[in-house]
Design an enzyme around this catalytic site. Structure first.
Site, PDB file in Angstrom:
ATOM      1  CG  ASP A   8      21.610  68.736  -5.661  1.00 34.86           C
ATOM      2  OD1 ASP A   8      21.517  67.942  -4.708  1.00 34.86           O
ATOM      3  OD2 ASP A   8      21.364  69.948  -5.567  1.00 34.86           O
ATOM      4  CG  ASP A  10      16.520  69.692  -1.458  1.00 34.55           C
ATOM      5  OD1 ASP A  10      15.325  69.809  -1.778  1.00 34.55           O
ATOM      6  OD2 ASP A  10      16.918  68.879  -0.612  1.00 34.55           O
ATOM      7  CD  GLU A  17      17.986  73.837   0.357  1.00 35.24           C
ATOM      8  OE1 GLU A  17      17.401  73.688   1.444  1.00 35.24           O
ATOM      9  OE2 GLU A  17      18.794  73.016  -0.097  1.00 35.24           O
ATOM     10  CD  GLU A  53      23.518  64.412   8.698  1.00 37.64           C
ATOM     11  OE1 GLU A  53      23.755  63.221   8.472  1.00 37.64           O
ATOM     12  OE2 GLU A  53      22.442  64.966   8.358  1.00 37.64           O
ATOM     13  NE  ARG A  54      21.340  72.177   6.441  1.00 36.52           N
ATOM     14  CZ  ARG A  54      20.694  71.519   5.470  1.00 36.52           C
ATOM     15  NH1 ARG A  54      19.376  71.481   5.453  1.00 36.52           N
ATOM     16  NH2 ARG A  54      21.375  70.912   4.523  1.00 36.52           N
ATOM     17  CB  ALA A  77       8.340  66.955  13.664  1.00 38.04           C
ATOM     18  CB  THR A 115      19.538  64.392  -3.485  1.00 34.93           C
ATOM     19  OG1 THR A 115      19.189  65.452  -2.581  1.00 34.93           O
ATOM     20  CG2 THR A 115      18.663  63.190  -3.196  1.00 34.93           C
ATOM     21  CB  SER A 118      15.166  61.821   3.711  1.00 35.14           C
ATOM     22  OG  SER A 118      14.088  62.737   3.816  1.00 35.14           O
ATOM     23  CG  ASN A 121      12.405  65.688   2.363  1.00 34.18           C
ATOM     24  OD1 ASN A 121      11.341  65.694   2.973  1.00 34.18           O
ATOM     25  ND2 ASN A 121      13.540  66.026   2.934  1.00 34.18           N
TER      26      ASN A 121
END
Length: 228
Positions: A8, A10, A17, A53-54, A77, A115, A118, A121
């Site tokens: 994974d 993050d 985070e 989604e968050r 953004a 992960t 995206s 990132n």
């Protein structure tokens, strides 16, 4: 003997985070929104995987209806803000990760990423921490925007396993969250869990081993827990 380690990103490879949380808040301010995700709220929101989604989940919590186009613009953004911060060195690898990666490569193991974040990132983080040739270290990357369902669904792990061309029992997954452990286990992988700042209270049952941080990661440990 296992042949691959699937990480994974993050929270697992880097404590990203908090950088994500700050980027969300700055994007909200730039869009003229009065939203403010403090640490306790963000910890709860992390139970929902995926940035878009968050945001949609948060809108629903406030009694609103999320417009998909608006959410996408807001998330882009936020991603731009986040990647700029990370590119400046805002999220170093966790202690122990660099040494473990070097040892795994010296052993000839395949390394991959699974992960929900995206690709921009991922590129920003690894460009800053591993350098421009990071794809030589992680040639196979499964990102959240490559699959239909995000963790805790197993989709991203199944994608990575197909790319690796090996069976789940030939791999070990390294995760830091409940959703990550569930996703890896649903794909048939044994899991080593490492606690992180934002997953400190997660239920990591299902992992074969739980570690307080990444400094406990070593090949001998993975060999002991990997199926034979």
């Amino acid at each position: 003997m296992f042949e691959a380690v699937i990480f994974d990103l993050d929270g697992t490879l880097a404590e990203t985070e908090e950088s994500h949380r700050l980027a969300f808040n700055r994007a909200f301010a730039d869009f003229g929104l009065d939203w403010e995700w403090d640490v306790p709220l963000y910890r709860r929101l992390l139970k929902v995987t995926g940035g878009k989604e968050r945001i949609a989940h948060f809108v629903a919590l406030t009694g609103g209806v999320a417009d998909a186009e608006f959410v996408a613009r807001l998330h882009k953004a936020k991603t731009d803000i986040y990647t700029e911060a990370v590119a400046r060195g805002g999220a170093p690898l966790r202690p122990g990760i660099g040494e473990f990666i070097a040892a795994a490569r010296a052993r000839g193991l395949s390394l991959a990423i699974a992960t929900t974040t995206s690709m921009p990132n991922i590129e920003a983080l690894f460009g800053a921490t591993l350098g421009p040739n990071w794809r030589e270290i992680f040639p196979i990357v499964g990102a959240g925007d490559m699959v239909e369902r995000k963790k805790p669904a197993p989709d991203v792990y199944e994608l990575v396993l197909r790319e690796l061309g090996i069976a789940p029992e030939q791999c070990v997954a390294v995760e830091d969250s409940r959703n990550g452990v569930l996703a890896a286990r649903a794909a048939g992988l044994p899991v080593v869990a490492v606690r992180s700042t934002y997953s400190s209270d997660d239920d990591l049952s299902g992992a074969l081993v739980e570690l307080p941080d990444c400094r406990g990661l070593d090949l001998a440990l993975l060999e002991r827990v990997a199926p034979r």
